[in-house]
Design a protein around this motif. Sequence first.
Motif, mmCIF file in Angstrom:
data_model
loop_
_atom_site.group_PDB
_atom_site.id
_atom_site.type_symbol
_atom_site.label_atom_id
_atom_site.label_comp_id
_atom_site.label_asym_id
_atom_site.label_seq_id
_atom_site.Cartn_x
_atom_site.Cartn_y
_atom_site.Cartn_z
ATOM 1 N N HIS A 17 0.653 -1.256 0.114
ATOM 2 C CA HIS A 17 0.025 0.020 -0.024
ATOM 3 C C HIS A 17 0.819 1.363 -0.008
ATOM 4 O O HIS A 17 0.766 2.253 -0.820
ATOM 5 N N PHE A 62 8.966 -4.056 18.680
ATOM 6 C CA PHE A 62 7.710 -4.044 17.836
ATOM 7 C C PHE A 62 8.219 -4.374 16.669
ATOM 8 O O PHE A 62 9.129 -3.957 16.049
ATOM 9 N N LEU A 63 7.327 -5.323 15.734
ATOM 10 C CA LEU A 63 7.633 -5.816 14.734
ATOM 11 C C LEU A 63 6.671 -5.614 13.703
ATOM 12 O O LEU A 63 6.978 -4.864 12.528
ATOM 13 N N SER A 64 5.487 -5.777 13.927
ATOM 14 C CA SER A 64 4.389 -5.540 12.946
ATOM 15 C C SER A 64 2.847 -5.633 13.737
ATOM 16 O O SER A 64 2.924 -6.149 14.808
ATOM 17 N N PHE A 65 2.088 -4.977 13.112
ATOM 18 C CA PHE A 65 0.524 -5.157 13.520
ATOM 19 C C PHE A 65 -0.554 -5.516 12.444
ATOM 20 O O PHE A 65 -0.073 -5.031 11.256
ATOM 21 N N GLN A 66 -1.702 -6.131 12.425
ATOM 22 C CA GLN A 66 -2.446 -6.270 11.411
ATOM 23 C C GLN A 66 -3.700 -6.169 12.077
ATOM 24 O O GLN A 66 -4.162 -6.216 13.046
ATOM 25 N N THR A 67 -4.684 -5.399 10.925
ATOM 26 C CA THR A 67 -5.924 -5.137 11.188
ATOM 27 C C THR A 67 -6.770 -6.120 10.449
ATOM 28 O O THR A 67 -6.098 -7.291 9.823
ATOM 29 N N SER A 68 -8.114 -6.100 10.079
ATOM 30 C CA SER A 68 -8.629 -6.938 9.280
ATOM 31 C C SER A 68 -8.467 -6.699 7.921
ATOM 32 O O SER A 68 -8.587 -7.799 7.092
ATOM 33 N N LYS A 69 -7.739 -5.735 7.553
ATOM 34 C CA LYS A 69 -7.540 -5.526 6.073
ATOM 35 C C LYS A 69 -6.165 -5.214 5.805
ATOM 36 O O LYS A 69 -5.659 -5.300 4.514
ATOM 37 N N TYR A 70 -5.227 -4.799 6.719
ATOM 38 C CA TYR A 70 -3.780 -4.741 6.132
ATOM 39 C C TYR A 70 -3.047 -5.024 7.177
ATOM 40 O O TYR A 70 -3.375 -5.127 8.453
ATOM 41 N N ARG A 71 -1.673 -5.018 6.790
ATOM 42 C CA ARG A 71 -0.712 -5.369 7.945
ATOM 43 C C ARG A 71 0.507 -4.063 7.883
ATOM 44 O O ARG A 71 0.762 -3.845 6.829
ATOM 45 N N MET A 108 -3.874 -7.902 15.836
ATOM 46 C CA MET A 108 -2.818 -8.586 16.248
ATOM 47 C C MET A 108 -1.546 -7.680 16.022
ATOM 48 O O MET A 108 -1.372 -7.181 15.109
ATOM 49 N N MET A 117 0.575 9.116 12.497
ATOM 50 C CA MET A 117 1.596 7.830 12.345
ATOM 51 C C MET A 117 2.578 7.652 13.359
ATOM 52 O O MET A 117 2.760 6.743 13.915
ATOM 53 N N LEU A 169 -5.659 5.142 9.900
ATOM 54 C CA LEU A 169 -4.501 5.352 9.016
ATOM 55 C C LEU A 169 -4.685 4.043 8.067
ATOM 56 O O LEU A 169 -3.713 3.994 7.358
ATOM 57 N N ASN A 186 3.119 -0.641 4.790
ATOM 58 C CA ASN A 186 1.707 -1.190 4.889
ATOM 59 C C ASN A 186 1.541 -2.278 3.780
ATOM 60 O O ASN A 186 1.753 -1.830 2.589
ATOM 61 N N ARG A 212 -3.027 2.557 -2.653
ATOM 62 C CA ARG A 212 -3.964 2.963 -1.403
ATOM 63 C C ARG A 212 -5.200 3.335 -1.984
ATOM 64 O O ARG A 212 -5.402 4.276 -2.522
ATOM 65 N N GLY A 256 -9.660 -2.204 13.795
ATOM 66 C CA GLY A 256 -8.558 -1.684 14.368
ATOM 67 C C GLY A 256 -7.548 -2.892 14.614
ATOM 68 O O GLY A 256 -7.515 -3.918 13.916
#
Lengths: 145, 228
Positions: free
Chosen positions: A4, A61-70, B145, A38, B134, A85, A23, B142
């Motif tokens: 993205h 901290f390495l990464s996080f994810q939501t339902s649509k993106y990481r 994980m 951000m 964002l 992203n 995006r 949100g």
Amino acid sequence: MTVHNLYIFDRNGNCLYYNEWNRKKQAGISKEEEYKLMYGMLFSIRSFVSKMSPLDMKEGFLSFQTSKYRLHYYETPSGLKFVMNTDLSVSNARDTLQHIYSNLYVEYIVKNPVCVLGHSLDSELFSSRLDAFIRALPFYSPRAA
Amino acid sequence: MVIFSVYVVNKAGGLIYQYDNYVPRAEAEKTFSYPLDLVLKHHDEKVVVSFGQRDGIRGNKFCCRSPVGHAVLSINGVDVIGKNTAEGKDILEYLKESSNYPVSIRFGRARLSSNEKLMLASMFHSLFAIGSQLSPEVGSSGIEMLETDVFKLHCFQTLTGIKFIVLADPRQSGIDALLRKIYEIYSDFALKNPFYSLEMPIRCELFDQNLKSALEIAEKAGNFGAGS
């Protein structure tokens, strides 16, 4: 499978570089505000994670994810932050971000005497190489997204 | 495989339940002679290592940016109280005097106080919202994980806005099923309790018991399977 966007922040929170590829949604605020938001989020996550962690961390901290993106995060010891992203199918982009740092940022920005460190990166060579690198990634394919 | 802790956050960002399932003890005790070969400083009513790392004692990774160094837990076997020794003397002052040496100091990760837990819960509440704002994609939730090298945080937000958060080992599987199981336990044993008022801290014995057994099962099996 897609990339993205990509942010590069320096250790003081200035956004040195931003580019987007696929995006679909804008944040609804100006770009300047978005960089601040951000960076603030990342800064809070770093502090959150270091307090929350039950054990001593190495990388943090390495990464996080939501339902649509990481969101993938890589920070150098000098405080430079790389944020990318992607969609959920990209499980680990750490090597990619490290590559951007060591083979693109160091080569075309640090080794370029005209580039002032700490200011936004306006080197055309860097932008074009980075763009070419991202477009060549195995998980970059806007069609599939 | 291990599950570290469980947090339940209400829709306003208030922490209504917290349970530490497993707290690893990372501690190191060492006898020092004068002068100290570590740099200590005050931080948040504690004395933490700001520079110097040796024999299991951790300093900051990035000096002054993330104060995650170990805190002083006890001096000569006596537990410290915040930033003071048991006698009420400032620790840094005490350690400046060469007559007090040799001194034996125990270091370890500072335990979170209940105030800090409240603060972290509401901090996550806003991070969750920003993560969704964002988003480069339309219709994103949100943070579901969040991954670090030593733990993974899993969050499940119900339609009513309650967040169930589980901290577990990065390799632990079946956390999604566990989160839904905790939601079920919450609906059964907290919400149906006539003495429970909504959005308030959960103090129900049955909820505690069932949550603990769910965590045990999750740790042993790694997953619940679809039906249970």
